[in-house]
Design a protein around this motif. Structure first.
Motif, short mmCIF file in Angstrom:
data_model
loop_
_atom_site.label_atom_id
_atom_site.label_comp_id
_atom_site.label_asym_id
_atom_site.label_seq_id
_atom_site.Cartn_x
_atom_site.Cartn_y
_atom_site.Cartn_z
N ASP A 146 -14.73 -10.36 -16.74
CA ASP A 146 -14.99 -9.08 -16.09
C ASP A 146 -13.90 -8.11 -16.50
OD1 ASP A 146 -16.20 -7.24 -14.57
OD2 ASP A 146 -16.10 -8.36 -12.69
N PHE A 147 -14.12 -6.85 -16.21
CA PHE A 147 -12.99 -5.94 -16.48
C PHE A 147 -12.76 -5.05 -15.27
CE2 PHE A 147 -14.97 -1.80 -17.58
CZ PHE A 147 -16.29 -2.19 -17.65
N THR A 148 -11.52 -4.60 -15.16
CA THR A 148 -11.14 -3.80 -14.01
C THR A 148 -10.12 -2.76 -14.44
OG1 THR A 148 -10.24 -3.92 -11.79
CG2 THR A 148 -9.36 -5.47 -13.37
N LEU A 149 -9.55 -2.08 -13.44
CA LEU A 149 -8.57 -1.03 -13.74
C LEU A 149 -7.31 -1.65 -14.31
CD1 LEU A 149 -8.90 0.77 -10.33
CD2 LEU A 149 -9.94 1.48 -12.45
N ILE A 150 -6.58 -0.87 -15.10
CA ILE A 150 -5.33 -1.40 -15.63
C ILE A 150 -4.33 -1.50 -14.49
CG2 ILE A 150 -5.70 -0.45 -17.93
CD1 ILE A 150 -3.34 1.50 -17.23
N PRO A 151 -3.38 -2.45 -14.58
CA PRO A 151 -2.38 -2.56 -13.51
C PRO A 151 -1.61 -1.26 -13.36
CG PRO A 151 -2.24 -4.42 -15.00
CD PRO A 151 -3.18 -3.45 -15.61
N GLY A 152 -1.16 -1.00 -12.18
CA GLY A 152 -0.45 0.25 -11.92
C GLY A 152 0.96 -0.01 -11.45
N THR A 153 1.59 1.06 -11.04
CA THR A 153 2.93 0.96 -10.50
C THR A 153 2.85 1.37 -9.04
OG1 THR A 153 3.73 1.65 -12.63
CG2 THR A 153 5.31 1.68 -10.83
N GLU A 154 3.45 0.56 -8.18
CA GLU A 154 3.31 0.83 -6.75
C GLU A 154 4.35 1.83 -6.29
OE1 GLU A 154 3.31 -2.73 -4.51
OE2 GLU A 154 2.08 -1.87 -2.92
N TYR A 155 3.90 2.80 -5.51
CA TYR A 155 4.83 3.78 -4.96
C TYR A 155 4.65 3.80 -3.45
CZ TYR A 155 5.97 5.75 -9.47
OH TYR A 155 6.43 5.93 -10.72
N THR A 156 5.71 4.13 -2.74
CA THR A 156 5.63 4.27 -1.28
C THR A 156 5.68 5.75 -0.93
OG1 THR A 156 6.90 2.25 -1.19
CG2 THR A 156 6.56 3.40 0.88
N ASN A 157 4.69 6.16 -0.15
CA ASN A 157 4.69 7.55 0.31
C ASN A 157 5.74 7.75 1.38
OD1 ASN A 157 2.68 8.51 -1.29
ND2 ASN A 157 1.04 7.96 0.15
N GLU A 158 5.97 9.00 1.73
CA GLU A 158 6.98 9.29 2.76
C GLU A 158 6.59 8.67 4.10
OE1 GLU A 158 7.12 13.45 2.57
OE2 GLU A 158 8.21 13.47 0.66
N ASP A 159 5.28 8.59 4.38
CA ASP A 159 4.87 8.03 5.67
C ASP A 159 4.76 6.51 5.66
OD1 ASP A 159 2.79 7.96 3.98
OD2 ASP A 159 1.33 8.94 5.30
N GLY A 160 5.24 5.87 4.61
CA GLY A 160 5.31 4.42 4.60
C GLY A 160 4.12 3.73 3.96
N THR A 161 3.02 4.45 3.72
CA THR A 161 1.89 3.80 3.07
C THR A 161 2.18 3.70 1.58
OG1 THR A 161 0.86 5.94 2.82
CG2 THR A 161 0.19 4.61 4.70
N THR A 162 1.57 2.72 0.97
CA THR A 162 1.81 2.57 -0.46
C THR A 162 0.56 2.96 -1.23
OG1 THR A 162 1.12 0.28 -0.31
CG2 THR A 162 3.49 0.71 -0.21
N TYR A 163 0.76 3.43 -2.43
CA TYR A 163 -0.37 3.67 -3.30
C TYR A 163 0.01 3.22 -4.70
CZ TYR A 163 1.98 7.77 -5.22
OH TYR A 163 2.86 8.60 -5.85
N ILE A 164 -1.02 3.00 -5.49
CA ILE A 164 -0.76 2.50 -6.85
C ILE A 164 -1.12 3.58 -7.85
CG2 ILE A 164 -1.45 0.77 -8.53
CD1 ILE A 164 -2.05 -1.08 -6.16
N ASP A 165 -0.15 3.92 -8.66
CA ASP A 165 -0.40 4.90 -9.72
C ASP A 165 -0.87 4.14 -10.96
OD1 ASP A 165 -0.41 6.82 -11.61
OD2 ASP A 165 1.56 7.63 -11.14
N ARG A 166 -2.13 4.34 -11.31
CA ARG A 166 -2.66 3.61 -12.46
C ARG A 166 -2.89 4.53 -13.65
NH1 ARG A 166 -5.20 -1.22 -10.65
NH2 ARG A 166 -5.57 -1.26 -8.42
N SER A 167 -2.02 5.48 -13.81
CA SER A 167 -2.26 6.46 -14.87
C SER A 167 -2.45 5.81 -16.22
CB SER A 167 -1.07 7.42 -14.96
OG SER A 167 -0.91 8.09 -13.77
N ASP A 168 -3.38 6.35 -16.92
CA ASP A 168 -3.61 5.93 -18.28
C ASP A 168 -3.54 7.21 -19.10
OD1 ASP A 168 -4.15 4.43 -20.40
OD2 ASP A 168 -6.16 3.84 -19.80
#
Lengths: 307, 312
Positions: A146-168
């Motif tokens: 199968d294929f999926t999104l490329i791995p990203g880099t995890e960042y933490t927002n100011e409010d403590g939630t995390t998001y993944i930057d998967r920029s290509d």
């Protein structure tokens, strides 16, 4: 990113979402004499070049560019007068990228499709056109990958939630229209361009070419409206669209042909001589800047004069 | 002084008139010459002259050329480090592969000439095949692949000399030597074929006459009879090997990539390619071409001088 579901299941691995997770899974993968494939600057592993000459030496820098954008870097400064690969994000991306080869021992030259097929490389990052090649050339593993999104880099927002930057990243090629006095010629070519880029035309072209040549010719249109109307499955479209949202364009600047060339020189130098990565990329970025300045002077554009 | 000069002008004028009259008389000859002369001028002389002219200008194809004088040559020789590297690489390739390939193809031709006819035909095909097969040097990228599956790497790893695959065409240390081997292998063909033809064409009675005149061994036979008889073929082989050695570009481009890592496999022609087709600095590229042209002419003259001494 392509992965073998059967191998992953056997090894008890999850699909990595970030680079960190990928690195953490690497001991398990390598301990079983398997490896991970990431685009390498030592030679191209992409299908597009593989189909014409398997042993291509053209560097594939896509992974480095992805890291660069994920770390918040950019290729050039705002005005396009200087490269930014020598600032903090650029150096970090460069350092992390060469570490995959020098520290983690990932193969520098490999043919992704054959190794993926044999199961030797259960995870690999490759252009999505590899999908076509795998569909047609590897019937024995159909349904096992199968294929999926490329791995990203995890960042933490100011409010403590995390998001993944998967920029290509994406580069494009441009067509230049040389101005002529003949107005009809100009209008006609503009009309043609508009017609060709239309969703209807693109969908029709994509469908017809697939009808003629089969799944190997599944058309990768750049028109997003047309794209969702082609015969990709809805899961695939979702993945590709998500990745599409994260793509960033690399600008073309005068003298830009020098950038990729010297980044790959820098990477190869670190791979061959195990030189210090920070020093190397800074040395080469000076050469890149020199060429950009030279070309800008040639075209009479303002040049970089310090911050 | 002035008198002398006037006399000289009168003499020249007279000569020109005579030449013109002669030409008029021989109209037919010139008419027969015309097709070739016109084509030659159009496709050989004109491009060379145009390229020399452009080498003194800044020219980017879109705009009309702007005259720069000697600036291109000055920056080419004094500022361009990569060009100096290209010259070094080209000369190294030319010096090692040119004469070596030339001598080797002659020796092989000489040895093979002694063999029975059918062995000779087979050997000729084996030596000539690399040259006619065009891009077959690409096979070397399979042998020297940087992968652990490349033949050379796999072999060296099996016998335990190395433990990680070597990036043969990516590492500047190995690029040039491998390219030289490939070029040597490629260059044997053409010279070899002409030498075989030359050896075949020598009159047997000359050898018999030589034995009567006191030729004692094969070396004397080679130097006094075989080589002087083969001068035209030697000339052809030498010119071919020089031009190919200086014009090396597709082999290094195909094997080491374009541009190669740190320009380690850059030759003059790849440098020209870079400026002409990547940067579109045609004036500069023409300056490179002109220098290459001069280098080739000079080496050809030198080789001609050397060959004139054969058999004396």
């Amino acid at each position: 990113m392509f992965y073998r579901t059967d191998v992953m299941e056997e090894l008890g691995l999850e699909v990595p979402q970030t680079w960190q997770e990928l690195i953490e899974e690497m001991p398990t993968i390598q301990g079983n004499n398997l490896s991970v494939g990431i685009p390498t600057a030592a030679g191209s592993s992409a299908t597009a070049t593989a189909s014409t000459s398997i042993m291509s030496n053209v560097p594939d820098l896509s992974m480095y560019f992805s890291l660069l954008y994920q770390y918040g870097g950019d290729m050039y400064n705002e005005a396009g007068t200087k490269t930014r690969v020598d600032d903090e994000a650029g150096i970090r991306a460069f350092d992390d990228y060469v570490r995959y080869f020098n520290d983690y021992g990932i193969p520098t030259i490999y043919d992704f499709v054959s190794r993926f097929r044999s199961g030797e490389m259960p995870i690999g990052i490759a252009a999505y056109s590899t999908y076509n090649t795998l569909q047609v050339s590897a019937p024995e593993i159909r349904g096992l990958w199968d294929f999926t999104l490329i791995p990203g880099t995890e960042y933490t927002n100011e409010d403590g939630t995390t998001y993944i930057d998967r920029s290509d990243f994406i580069t494009g090629s441009a067509t230049m229209m040389i101005s002529t006095d003949n107005q009809t010629l100009k209008d006609n070519s503009w009309e043609f361009m508009k017609w060709w880029a239309e969703p209807d035309t693109q969908v029709q072209f994509g469908r017809e070419i697939e009808a003629l040549l089969g799944a190997s010719a599944r058309y990768a249109t750049a028109n997003r409206d047309a794209f969702s109307n082609l015969s990709w499955s809805s899961d695939d479209i979702e993945v590709l669209n998500a990745q599409w949202d994260e793509t960033k364009g690399i600008r073309e600047v005068p003298g830009g042909y020098y950038t990729g060339r010297h980044i790959s020189n820098a990477i190869r130098k670190v791979l061959n001589d195990k030189d210090d990565s920070r020093e190397t990329i800074i040395d080469y970025s000076i050469k890149i800047d020199e060429e950009i300045t030279k070309k800008r002077k040639e075209f009479g554009l303002p040049v970089y004069e310090g911050e | 002084m002035k008198e002398f000069f006037d006399k000289y002008v009168i003499l020249r004028k007279h000569n020109a008139k005579v030449a013109w009259k002669k030409a008029k008389k021989a109209k037919m000859c010139y008419a027969f010459l015309a097709p070739y002369a016109i084509l030659f001028t159009m496709f050989y002389v004109f491009p060379v002259v145009a390229s020399i002219y452009f080498s003194f200008t800044y020219y980017n194809i879109l705009e009309s050329p702007r005259f720069l004088g000697l600036n291109n040559y000055i920056s080419l020789i004094l500022e361009d480090d990569i060009f100096l590297m290209a010259i070094k690489n080209t000369l190294m390739i030319a010096i090692i592969t040119g004469p070596l390939g030339y001598i080797m193809s002659f020796l092989f031709a000489w040895l093979i000439n002694e063999l029975p006819r059918w062995v000779r035909s087979v050997a000729v095909i084996i030596f000539y095949a690399p040259s006619i097969a065009g891009n077959c040097y690409v096979i070397f990228s399979v042998f020297f692949r940087g992968d652990a599956y490349g033949y050379v790497n796999a072999f060296l790893m099996n016998i335990g000399i190395i433990d990680t695959p070597i990036l043969w065409f990516i590492n500047p240390t190995y690029m040039l030597p491998i390219c030289m081997v490939v070029i040597l292998w490629m260059s044997l063909g053409t010279g070899f074929l002409s030498f075989v033809a030359g050896l075949q064409g020598i009159d047997k009675s000359q050898f018999e006459a030589g034995y009567m005149d006191g030729i004692k061994n094969r070396w004397q036979e080679l130097w006094f009879i075989t080589l002087p008889n083969m001068k035209p073929m030697l000339m052809f082989g030498a010119v071919m090997s020089i031009t190919t050695a200086f014009g090396v570009c597709d082999v290094t481009m195909a094997l080491c990539g374009y541009p190669s890592t740190d320009y380690a496999a850059r030759t003059i022609v790849t440098h020209l390619f870079d400026y002409g087709f990547t940067r579109f600095e045609m004036g500069y590229a023409c300056a490179i071409a002109t220098i290459l042209f001069l280098m080739m002419i000079l080496t050809n003259k030198a080789v001609q001088y050397l060959l004139r001494r054969v058999g004396t």
